[in-house]
Design an enzyme around this catalytic site. Structure first.
Site, PDB file in Angstrom:
ATOM      1  N   ASP A   1      -0.166  -7.529 -13.680  1.00  0.00           N
ATOM      2  CA  ASP A   1       1.390  -8.071 -13.549  1.00  0.00           C
ATOM      3  C   ASP A   1       2.305  -6.588 -14.010  1.00  0.00           C
ATOM      4  O   ASP A   1       3.251  -6.408 -13.073  1.00  0.00           O
ATOM      5  CB  ASP A   1       1.858  -9.148 -14.390  1.00  0.00           C
ATOM      6  CG  ASP A   1       3.185  -9.456 -14.046  1.00  0.00           C
ATOM      7  OD1 ASP A   1       3.815  -9.587 -13.032  1.00  0.00           O
ATOM      8  OD2 ASP A   1       3.839  -9.982 -14.893  1.00  0.00           O
TER       9      ASP A   1
ATOM     10  N   ARG B   1      -6.117   4.216  11.543  1.00  0.00           N
ATOM     11  CA  ARG B   1      -7.646   3.840  11.563  1.00  0.00           C
ATOM     12  C   ARG B   1      -8.450   4.816  11.227  1.00  0.00           C
ATOM     13  O   ARG B   1      -9.656   4.468  11.196  1.00  0.00           O
ATOM     14  CB  ARG B   1      -7.668   3.079  13.054  1.00  0.00           C
ATOM     15  CG  ARG B   1      -6.701   1.930  12.972  1.00  0.00           C
ATOM     16  CD  ARG B   1      -6.689   1.490  14.687  1.00  0.00           C
ATOM     17  NE  ARG B   1      -8.327   0.834  14.630  1.00  0.00           N
ATOM     18  CZ  ARG B   1      -8.628   0.047  15.650  1.00  0.00           C
ATOM     19  NH1 ARG B   1      -7.646  -0.019  16.803  1.00  0.00           N
ATOM     20  NH2 ARG B   1      -9.755  -0.264  15.881  1.00  0.00           N
TER      21      ARG B   1
ATOM     22  N   HIS C   1       5.360  -3.029 -11.714  1.00  0.00           N
ATOM     23  CA  HIS C   1       4.679  -4.161 -11.139  1.00  0.00           C
ATOM     24  C   HIS C   1       3.587  -4.090 -10.337  1.00  0.00           C
ATOM     25  O   HIS C   1       3.503  -3.472  -9.393  1.00  0.00           O
ATOM     26  CB  HIS C   1       5.780  -5.279 -10.448  1.00  0.00           C
ATOM     27  CG  HIS C   1       4.960  -6.502 -10.022  1.00  0.00           C
ATOM     28  ND1 HIS C   1       4.660  -7.261 -10.870  1.00  0.00           N
ATOM     29  CD2 HIS C   1       4.824  -6.760  -8.621  1.00  0.00           C
ATOM     30  CE1 HIS C   1       4.307  -8.163 -10.253  1.00  0.00           C
ATOM     31  NE2 HIS C   1       4.366  -8.195  -8.803  1.00  0.00           N
TER      32      HIS C   1
ATOM     33  N   LYS D   1      -2.396  -9.928  -5.354  1.00  0.00           N
ATOM     34  CA  LYS D   1      -3.015  -8.706  -6.373  1.00  0.00           C
ATOM     35  C   LYS D   1      -3.975  -9.409  -7.066  1.00  0.00           C
ATOM     36  O   LYS D   1      -5.080  -8.686  -7.663  1.00  0.00           O
ATOM     37  CB  LYS D   1      -1.766  -7.979  -7.030  1.00  0.00           C
ATOM     38  CG  LYS D   1      -1.072  -7.339  -5.794  1.00  0.00           C
ATOM     39  CD  LYS D   1       0.123  -6.412  -6.652  1.00  0.00           C
ATOM     40  CE  LYS D   1       1.190  -7.457  -7.409  1.00  0.00           C
ATOM     41  NZ  LYS D   1       2.018  -8.575  -6.797  1.00  0.00           N
TER      42      LYS D   1
END
Length: 308
Positions: free
Chosen positions: A178, A244, A139, A160
């Site tokens: 998808d 980060r 997916h 998405k």
């Protein structure tokens, strides 16, 4: 085990069928490699890879031509007695009628091509390696961003498809929405594609299904793309610590192949399309030998050492 219909190979390589009497619709290819029966023409059939596509070129045919007719026919009869998908004669070689007759009797299709033996073998092996590659369906959304295959993953409804739509509007290309079918074509390369039924379509909640190819043109879609980078979208958690600097690469695994992966926290105001573009460009820079995080780390370390 994955198989390829022989008829697909014939169509793909534009092969001339020299045994049209035979029905090839049920013949399957199971091996991605091909075989040139060299030692077999001398009578040595130990370890013969008969389940591969057999290819005969000028060298093999010239050797057969030098044999006495009865001996050459006997060798070909022994060769054709093995169960094999087919035999392809390269360089437009004329197939003798007695060979064609034996092949028809035992049910082994014969084909002919004008291509050179080496180029034909290379093309067939490359194509079969893709068609017979191990595969899974996951997916996600696969987009080509600046030539890099970006696989966007995350829970259903996280955004998405919306990120993919924004990337398409910015000039990038959709591969699949998808469901992404992933094939392992080598120990280094994963190829992603869309199922036939959903190719070029995107589902947008509240709007429905849209056809990207129709709305944005053929330049906005692509059928296949290597998977170079994975971006996992997740809900922002206030107390969670996120990377980060990016000094150490994180990876995810598909079919035994590792792919660089970034976990991106989602919160209002973050432009996912720009983040995906930046990730693609940064990934390409790293492949070319430049690492911005490492350069910053080296600069800071150097300055601290000077002060001490």
């Amino acid at each position: 085990m994955y198989t390829v219909e022989l008829s697909k190979l014939v169509e793909k390589m534009k092969l001339e069928n020299c045994t049209p009497e035979l029905d090839i619709s049920s013949i399957k290819i199971t091996q991605p490699d091909v075989n040139r029966p060299a030692l077999q023409l001398t009578g040595f059939f130990d370890y013969f890879d008969s389940d591969r596509v057999q290819v005969i070129g000028n060298v093999e045919y010239a050797y057969l031509q030098k044999m006495e007719d009865d001996h050459g026919t006997g060798i070909m009869k022994k060769l054709l007695s093995f169960k094999m998908p087919c035999i392809v004669f390269c360089r437009g070689i004329e197939i003798k009628e007695d060979i064609r007759k034996i092949a028809t009797e035992v049910g082994v299709p014969l084909f002919r091509t004008d291509k050179t033996t080496s180029s034909f073998m290379a093309e067939v092996i490359r194509w079969l390696n893709v068609e017979l590659a191990p595969r899974i369906s996951i997916h996600g959304v696969l987009v080509d961003v600046y030539g890099e295959g970006i696989l966007i993953m995350g829970e259903s409804g996280i955004g998405k498809s919306e990120a993919a739509l924004e990337l398409i509007k910015r000039g990038h290309r959709l591969v699949s929405d998808d469901v992404v079918e992933i094939k392992k074509v080598s120990d280094e390369t994963l190829i992603g594609t869309a199922p036939d039924i959903t190719r070029h379509f995107i589902e947008l909640r509240g709007i429905g299904i849209i056809n990207v190819k129709t709305l944005f043109g053929v330049e906005s879609v692509k059928n296949t793309q290597s998977i170079d980078l994975v971006i996992k979208l997740e809900e922002w958690v206030k107390d969670k610590e996120y990377d980060r600097l990016g000094l150490e690469e994180q990876y995810t695994e598909f079919l035994g192949n590792r792919v660089v992966c970034h976990n991106i926290p989602i919160r209002p105001g973050r432009n996912l399309a720009v983040i995906c573009e930046s990730a693609a460009v940064n990934f390409r820079q790293k492949k070319m030998g430049y690492n911005a995080a490492q350069e910053l780390y080296n600069t800071v370390t150097s300055n601290l050492m000077k002060k001490n």
